[in-house]
Design an enzyme around this catalytic site. Structure first.
Site, PDB file in Angstrom:
ATOM      1  N   GLY A   4       0.823  -1.212   0.000  1.00 63.57           N
ATOM      2  CA  GLY A   4       0.000   0.000   0.000  1.00 63.57           C
ATOM      3  C   GLY A   4       0.846   1.247   0.000  1.00 63.57           C
ATOM      4  O   GLY A   4       0.964   1.924   1.036  1.00 63.57           O
ATOM      5  N   GLU A  40      12.781  -4.262  -3.878  1.00 62.79           N
ATOM      6  CA  GLU A  40      11.881  -4.470  -5.005  1.00 62.79           C
ATOM      7  C   GLU A  40      12.635  -4.317  -6.322  1.00 62.79           C
ATOM      8  O   GLU A  40      12.377  -5.023  -7.282  1.00 62.79           O
ATOM      9  CB  GLU A  40      10.724  -3.449  -4.931  1.00 62.79           C
ATOM     10  CG  GLU A  40       9.669  -3.654  -6.001  1.00 62.79           C
ATOM     11  CD  GLU A  40       8.506  -2.650  -5.930  1.00 62.79           C
ATOM     12  OE1 GLU A  40       8.561  -1.735  -5.087  1.00 62.79           O
ATOM     13  OE2 GLU A  40       7.565  -2.797  -6.710  1.00 62.79           O
TER      14      GLU A  40
HETATM   15  C1  LIG Z   1       1.484  -3.148 -13.011  1.00 62.60           C
HETATM   16  C2  LIG Z   1       1.630  -2.206 -11.864  1.00 62.60           C
HETATM   17  C3  LIG Z   1       1.605  -2.701 -10.572  1.00 62.60           C
HETATM   18  C4  LIG Z   1       1.710  -1.825  -9.492  1.00 62.60           C
HETATM   19  N1  LIG Z   1       1.642  -2.345  -8.220  1.00 62.60           N
HETATM   20  C5  LIG Z   1       1.655  -1.499  -7.161  1.00 62.60           C
HETATM   21  C6  LIG Z   1       1.465  -2.002  -5.841  1.00 62.60           C
HETATM   22  O1  LIG Z   1       1.305  -3.215  -5.625  1.00 62.60           O
HETATM   23  N2  LIG Z   1       1.438  -1.125  -4.814  1.00 62.60           N
HETATM   24  C7  LIG Z   1       1.625   0.221  -4.995  1.00 62.60           C
HETATM   25  O2  LIG Z   1       1.639   0.960  -4.015  1.00 62.60           O
HETATM   26  N3  LIG Z   1       1.805   0.726  -6.248  1.00 62.60           N
HETATM   27  C8  LIG Z   1       1.812  -0.092  -7.325  1.00 62.60           C
HETATM   28  N4  LIG Z   1       1.965   0.410  -8.608  1.00 62.60           N
HETATM   29  C9  LIG Z   1       2.032   1.862  -8.768  1.00 62.60           C
HETATM   30  C10 LIG Z   1       3.363   2.399  -9.260  1.00 62.60           C
HETATM   31  O3  LIG Z   1       4.316   2.391  -8.236  1.00 62.60           O
HETATM   32  C11 LIG Z   1       3.082   3.817  -9.806  1.00 62.60           C
HETATM   33  O4  LIG Z   1       2.274   3.667 -10.956  1.00 62.60           O
HETATM   34  C12 LIG Z   1       4.358   4.547 -10.171  1.00 62.60           C
HETATM   35  O5  LIG Z   1       5.090   4.861  -9.020  1.00 62.60           O
HETATM   36  C13 LIG Z   1       4.068   5.834 -10.975  1.00 62.60           C
HETATM   37  O6  LIG Z   1       3.139   6.628 -10.313  1.00 62.60           O
HETATM   38  P1  LIG Z   1       1.844   7.197 -11.077  1.00 62.60           P
HETATM   39  O7  LIG Z   1       1.188   6.051 -11.778  1.00 62.60           O
HETATM   40  O8  LIG Z   1       1.048   7.952 -10.078  1.00 62.60           O
HETATM   41  O9  LIG Z   1       2.388   8.177 -12.213  1.00 62.60           O
HETATM   42  P2  LIG Z   1       2.856   9.688 -12.006  1.00 62.60           P
HETATM   43  O10 LIG Z   1       3.772   9.776 -10.834  1.00 62.60           O
HETATM   44  O11 LIG Z   1       1.665  10.576 -12.031  1.00 62.60           O
HETATM   45  O12 LIG Z   1       3.730   9.930 -13.307  1.00 62.60           O
HETATM   46  C14 LIG Z   1       3.157  10.274 -14.585  1.00 62.60           C
HETATM   47  C15 LIG Z   1       4.309  10.513 -15.559  1.00 62.60           C
HETATM   48  O13 LIG Z   1       5.103  11.636 -15.121  1.00 62.60           O
HETATM   49  C16 LIG Z   1       6.479  11.262 -15.015  1.00 62.60           C
HETATM   50  N5  LIG Z   1       7.096  11.952 -13.874  1.00 62.60           N
HETATM   51  C17 LIG Z   1       6.571  12.089 -12.628  1.00 62.60           C
HETATM   52  N6  LIG Z   1       7.443  12.756 -11.836  1.00 62.60           N
HETATM   53  C18 LIG Z   1       8.542  13.027 -12.586  1.00 62.60           C
HETATM   54  C19 LIG Z   1       9.781  13.696 -12.332  1.00 62.60           C
HETATM   55  N7  LIG Z   1      10.064  14.220 -11.128  1.00 62.60           N
HETATM   56  N8  LIG Z   1      10.680  13.786 -13.342  1.00 62.60           N
HETATM   57  C20 LIG Z   1      10.399  13.272 -14.571  1.00 62.60           C
HETATM   58  N9  LIG Z   1       9.226  12.629 -14.868  1.00 62.60           N
HETATM   59  C21 LIG Z   1       8.319  12.512 -13.903  1.00 62.60           C
HETATM   60  C22 LIG Z   1       6.444   9.755 -14.766  1.00 62.60           C
HETATM   61  O14 LIG Z   1       7.663   9.150 -15.136  1.00 62.60           O
HETATM   62  C23 LIG Z   1       5.275   9.328 -15.654  1.00 62.60           C
HETATM   63  O15 LIG Z   1       5.710   9.183 -16.987  1.00 62.60           O
HETATM   64  C24 LIG Z   1       1.869  -0.439  -9.702  1.00 62.60           C
HETATM   65  C25 LIG Z   1       1.903   0.062 -11.017  1.00 62.60           C
HETATM   66  C26 LIG Z   1       1.780  -0.811 -12.087  1.00 62.60           C
HETATM   67  C27 LIG Z   1       1.821  -0.252 -13.475  1.00 62.60           C
END
Ligand SMILES: Cc1cc2nc3c(=O)[nH]c(=O)nc-3n(C[C@H](O)[C@H](O)[C@H](O)COP(=O)(O)OP(=O)(O)OC[C@H]3O[C@@H](n4cnc5c(N)ncnc54)[C@H](O)[C@@H]3O)c2cc1C
Length: 418
Positions: free
Chosen positions: A130, A247
């Protein structure tokens, strides 16, 4: 270049090979060769066998049910398992053993170790992660799910998202805001929360593959005991980062093996489809070959640090960035080789939700198309490629940091956002 291991490690390899020979059928081709239900049954039985022989969580101390292996023996073990096409555990073990278990070993109290670690090995407790929230993904420190003490319990309110395996887990490790008036990274705690209670609701999210492997998780006055905080109250950020390095880091031994097996299978597919002599396809296959070889060397570098007793650090980002970007490309090549067959995939879909298909999988179009789709997720989960590049730039190469933005407590930052 082939690495040489010590005589003791090679003796241990023979022991593991003998274990595999004793417990696998003579015509064994890898778990991927088994039809879906048989693969599930095999995975469960195999996990129980590993637990019985203390080969699950093999590096954990014996008092918690582990095998007490040295780091090098552990590497040899996973190498032999992956070469043979047998899993080193069940799907949940990524969250239970690799992530939260290793983190509790490093940060937990003796009571937490004694309470949680044996139950992970026995399979009584199935964990999920989480961390992410709708407003806290890459910017994880912005998380707003909050926990407040009420007598001897934490009361948790808020939402998590993308909770992989949340639909089957009975425990979740939660990053929660425990001090909104501290700077955003300083008011977070790492809590161990039972999911089987009225205040926790899990709603599935449908993925591009049609499966629902991950979920939204809602907490409404959910509770956990006061002692279930790991690493101290408001000290969760350091604990969270330890977990992320596990991880991102532990794949160094296994991925070069699974990606090699996948590329060999793709080369075979090119032959079957009559395109193995096409110069453009050959060029792309050769590119993939060089990438898998470099991945092997990167893995050796990480392993060398690991066997010397170093925990994975920010340089684990190199490996994560490398394999996830490669996997998008190699699966795009697979779809190009399949041609129109990729539009109407048939046969067995991949059994592995977020990675290469299992060793021994048939060269079916459904296997490749499914893997092509999940490979898109590899550059997002466990930190996006852009975030890995930021980590490498700032923490490994020492380049100037991103502009810090507005300073203040977490509560003040929310007001600025609004
Ligand atoms: C298959 C899958 C399984 C997952 N499982 C889990 C889980 O079990 N538990 C959990 O907690 N999470 C999980 N996640 C979540 C995952 O950790 C997040 O999707 C990831 O950290 C990206 O966050 P976001 O999706 O909110 O994208 P955002 O953070 O909103 O990013 C959107 C875009 O902006 C870019 N970006 C953001 N900040 C910056 C920066 N400072 N510099 C340059 N570019 C930037 C990103 O690279 C991305 O391209 C999972 C995700 C996937 C796809």
């Amino acid at each position: 270049m082939e690495p040489t291991y010590s005589a003791e490690a090679e003796a241990y390899r023979e022991k593991i090979q003998a274990f595999l020979a004793e417990h696998l059928p003579l015509d064994w081709k890898g778990i991927g060769a088994l039809p879906g239900p048989e693969a599930v049954a095999f995975r469960n039985e195999w996990r129980a066998l590993l637990a019985e022989h203390r080969l699950l969580a093999a590096s954990w101390p014996a008092e918690y049910g582990g095998g007490g292996l040295t780091p090098l023996e552990q590497v040899v073990l996973v190498e032999e398992f992956y070469k043979a096409g047998v899993p080193a555990g069940a799907d949940h073990d990524v969250f239970g053993i690799q992530m939260v278990g290793n983190t509790i070993l490093q940060w937990g109290t003796d009571e937490q170790k004694a309470q949680f670690l044996p139950r992970i090995i026995s399979g009584e407790d199935l964990w999920c992660q989480g961390y992410s929230e709708p407003n806290a993904g890459s910017d994880l420190g912005n998380l707003g799910c909050r926990a407040e003490l009420d007598g001897d319990e934490w009361v948790i309110n808020g939402q998590k998202i993308w909770t992989s395996a949340g639909q089957t887990a009975n425990w979740i490790f939660v990053l929660a805001r425990t001090d909104a008036d501290a700077p955003k990274h300083k008011g977070i705690s790492f809590l161990l929360v039972p999911m089987d209670q009225p205040g926790v609701e899990v709603r599935p999210i449908k993925m591009i593959t049609g499966d629902s492997e991950f979920n939204e998780t809602f907490f409404t006055d959910a509770r956990c005991p006061k002692e279930n905080v790991v690493g101290g109250v408001n000290n969760g950020w350091g604990v969270a980062m330890t977990l992320l390095s596990y991880e991102r880091g532990e794949a160094a031994a296994t991925f070069p093996i699974t990606f090699r097996a996948e590329l060999d299978r793709l080369t075979e597919l090119a032959r079957e489809k009559g395109v193995a002599d096409d110069p453009l396809i050959r060029q792309r296959l050769a590119w993939c070959h060089s990438k898998v070889e470099i991945m092997r060397y990167l893995g050796m570098r990480t392993l060398t640090k690991f066997v010397n007793g170093d925990h994975p650090g920010p340089d684990a980002s190199i490996f994560k960035l490398y394999w996830s970007e490669y996997h998008r490309k190699v699966t795009e090549l697979a779809v190009d080789i399949l041609g129109p067959d990729a539009m109407i995939p048939s046969g067995r879909w991949p059994s592995n939700a977020f990675q290469t298909d299992d060793v021994g999988a048939p060269n079916d179009s459904a296997s490749w198309v499914g893997t092509f789709l999940v490979a898109r997720a590899g550059t997002i989960y466990a930190g996006t490629s852009q975030v890995q590049r930021n980590i490498l730039g700032e923490m490994v190469l020492g380049l100037p940091k991103e502009p810090a933005g507005v300073k203040g407590t977490w509560r003040e930052l929310q007001q600025v956002r609004a």
